[in-house]
Design a protein around this motif. Structure first.
Motif, PDB file in Angstrom:
ATOM      1  N   GLY A  44      -2.386   1.835  -5.367  1.00  0.00           N
ATOM      2  CA  GLY A  44      -2.647   0.808  -4.369  1.00  0.00           C
ATOM      3  C   GLY A  44      -3.721  -0.142  -4.837  1.00  0.00           C
ATOM      4  O   GLY A  44      -4.652   0.269  -5.533  1.00  0.00           O
ATOM      5  N   GLU A  45      -3.590  -1.417  -4.482  1.00  0.00           N
ATOM      6  CA  GLU A  45      -4.569  -2.416  -4.902  1.00  0.00           C
ATOM      7  C   GLU A  45      -4.460  -3.647  -4.020  1.00  0.00           C
ATOM      8  O   GLU A  45      -3.514  -3.804  -3.254  1.00  0.00           O
ATOM      9  N   LEU A  46      -5.479  -4.505  -4.112  1.00  0.00           N
ATOM     10  CA  LEU A  46      -5.531  -5.775  -3.382  1.00  0.00           C
ATOM     11  C   LEU A  46      -5.405  -5.572  -1.873  1.00  0.00           C
ATOM     12  O   LEU A  46      -4.751  -6.339  -1.177  1.00  0.00           O
ATOM     13  N   ILE A  50      -8.167  -2.974   6.540  1.00  0.00           N
ATOM     14  CA  ILE A  50      -9.212  -1.954   6.502  1.00  0.00           C
ATOM     15  C   ILE A  50      -8.619  -0.546   6.625  1.00  0.00           C
ATOM     16  O   ILE A  50      -9.189   0.426   6.113  1.00  0.00           O
ATOM     17  N   ARG A  51      -7.460  -0.424   7.238  1.00  0.00           N
ATOM     18  CA  ARG A  51      -6.832   0.896   7.358  1.00  0.00           C
ATOM     19  C   ARG A  51      -6.403   1.417   5.987  1.00  0.00           C
ATOM     20  O   ARG A  51      -6.524   2.622   5.714  1.00  0.00           O
ATOM     21  N   ASP A  52      -5.913   0.532   5.140  1.00  0.00           N
ATOM     22  CA  ASP A  52      -5.559   0.939   3.784  1.00  0.00           C
ATOM     23  C   ASP A  52      -6.793   1.344   2.994  1.00  0.00           C
ATOM     24  O   ASP A  52      -6.766   2.297   2.200  1.00  0.00           O
ATOM     25  N   SER A  81     -10.412  -3.062  -5.640  1.00  0.00           N
ATOM     26  CA  SER A  81      -9.657  -3.818  -4.638  1.00  0.00           C
ATOM     27  C   SER A  81      -8.967  -2.905  -3.631  1.00  0.00           C
ATOM     28  O   SER A  81      -8.419  -3.383  -2.638  1.00  0.00           O
ATOM     29  N   GLN A  82      -8.997  -1.588  -3.865  1.00  0.00           N
ATOM     30  CA  GLN A  82      -8.471  -0.665  -2.860  1.00  0.00           C
ATOM     31  C   GLN A  82      -9.595  -0.073  -2.020  1.00  0.00           C
ATOM     32  O   GLN A  82      -9.338   0.683  -1.090  1.00  0.00           O
ATOM     33  N   ARG A 255       2.551   6.468  -2.777  1.00  0.00           N
ATOM     34  CA  ARG A 255       3.758   5.710  -2.469  1.00  0.00           C
ATOM     35  C   ARG A 255       3.715   4.268  -2.977  1.00  0.00           C
ATOM     36  O   ARG A 255       4.752   3.638  -3.166  1.00  0.00           O
ATOM     37  N   LYS A 256       2.525   3.729  -3.189  1.00  0.00           N
ATOM     38  CA  LYS A 256       2.408   2.311  -3.567  1.00  0.00           C
ATOM     39  C   LYS A 256       2.581   2.170  -5.085  1.00  0.00           C
ATOM     40  O   LYS A 256       1.649   1.845  -5.813  1.00  0.00           O
ATOM     41  N   TRP A 257       3.813   2.375  -5.533  1.00  0.00           N
ATOM     42  CA  TRP A 257       4.104   2.484  -6.960  1.00  0.00           C
ATOM     43  C   TRP A 257       4.553   1.183  -7.596  1.00  0.00           C
ATOM     44  O   TRP A 257       4.591   1.058  -8.821  1.00  0.00           O
ATOM     45  N   ILE A 258       4.919   0.161  -6.802  1.00  0.00           N
ATOM     46  CA  ILE A 258       5.624  -1.010  -7.343  1.00  0.00           C
ATOM     47  C   ILE A 258       4.777  -1.800  -8.333  1.00  0.00           C
ATOM     48  O   ILE A 258       5.204  -2.057  -9.469  1.00  0.00           O
TER      49      ILE A 258
END
Length: 277
Positions: A44-46, A50-52, A81-82, A255-258
């Motif tokens: 995960g990035e960018l 705030i929940r992320d 950034s995460q 899950r944030k693999w893209i």
């Protein structure tokens, strides 16, 4: 299984440890049995929600506990950034500081991943503010023309560098666009590290560069760790470990693999690994 699941399996399956902490813990144990440490990153990035940010910070806290509880030989590797960099600096620093503190109590090293060029100055500044904690390192990308100056500054502050070639978009006039030029700059920075730094990481899939580092370390005897991304050339890293070298594999999970997977796809060598071309 739906089409999206099939695509995810094909594109990310080679590089991603799985969705959950339990997945990356399992793979880390397997690697440890082969003498290889892991560098664990929660994908995960960018983040602008705030929940992320809270999820990422809490996940790293749980990850630190699981690494310690399972006695895994592992580092963690975070992206600023995460942790709130795009929301508020105070939130970012609080989250980074809490992760560093928790990790230090458990004897775990914390790497700061380098991201897009617009964030480099902020990342280096925050890193240097915490370098005295003793359990932190920072990634530097050799394809950026500024990197040698950054490395000199970091080493002068007793920082620890993980040297990579880099895969983020950067304006053309700020980077070495062709592979030979980026490789030449990698070698230049690496040689500086051997002469001026006591501890650093050589993170590359370029076997010629790894061979050059192994040869240099016969003279300098530095605390060097050799690292690659999971799924590219694991066998080589395992063989290095068997030869007595300090090694690790970068293990993302979640899950944030893209974004992560498609940076890997941009590298033609990795495309060949997937397609068989």
């Amino acid at each position: 299984m739906g089409i999206n699941d099939e695509i995810e399996k094909i594109v990310s399956g080679r590089w991603i440890a799985g969705e959950y902490i339990s997945d990356v813990v399992k793979l880390s144990k397997e690697l440890n049995h082969k003498g290889v440490k892991s560098q664990i990153n929660y994908l995960g990035e960018l983040f602008t929600d705030i929940r992320d940010v809270r999820d990422a910070t809490n996940t790293y806290a749980m990850l630190i506990d699981e690494i310690s509880k399972n006695k895994i030989k592992a580092h963690i590797s975070i992206k600023l950034s995460q942790l709130g960099m795009l929301i508020d600096h105070n939130i970012l620093e609080d989250n980074y500081a809490s992760i560093v503190r928790m990790a230090k109590k458990k004897g775990i090293f914390v790497w700061m991943d380098m991201e897009e060029e617009q964030f480099v100055d902020k990342e280096i500044e925050l890193y240097l503010a915490y370098v005295k904690s003793g359990n932190v390192g920072i990634c530097i990308q050799s394809y950026m023309k500024r990197s040698i100056k950054d490395v000199v500054r970091i080493v002068n502050k007793k920082g620890v560098v993980r040297l990579v070639k880099g895969a983020y978009y950067t304006p053309k006039n700020h980077v070495y666009l062709d592979r030979p030029a980026a490789t030449k700059n990698y070698l230049k920075i690496m040689n500086y590290l051997f002469t001026k730094a006591n501890k650093f990481m050589v993170a590359t899939h370029d076997i010629n560069l790894v061979d050059a580092a192994l040869y240099a370390n016969k003279k300098y005897r530095r605390d060097v760790e050799y690292s690659m991304l999971n799924g590219i050339n694991n066998k080589y890293i395992i063989n290095l470990a068997k030869a007595g070298e300090s090694t690790s594999l970068y293990l993302p999970f979640g899950r944030k693999w893209i974004d992560y997977s498609f940076r890997r796809l941009k590298e033609i060598g990795n495309i060949r690994l997937i397609t068989g071309l």
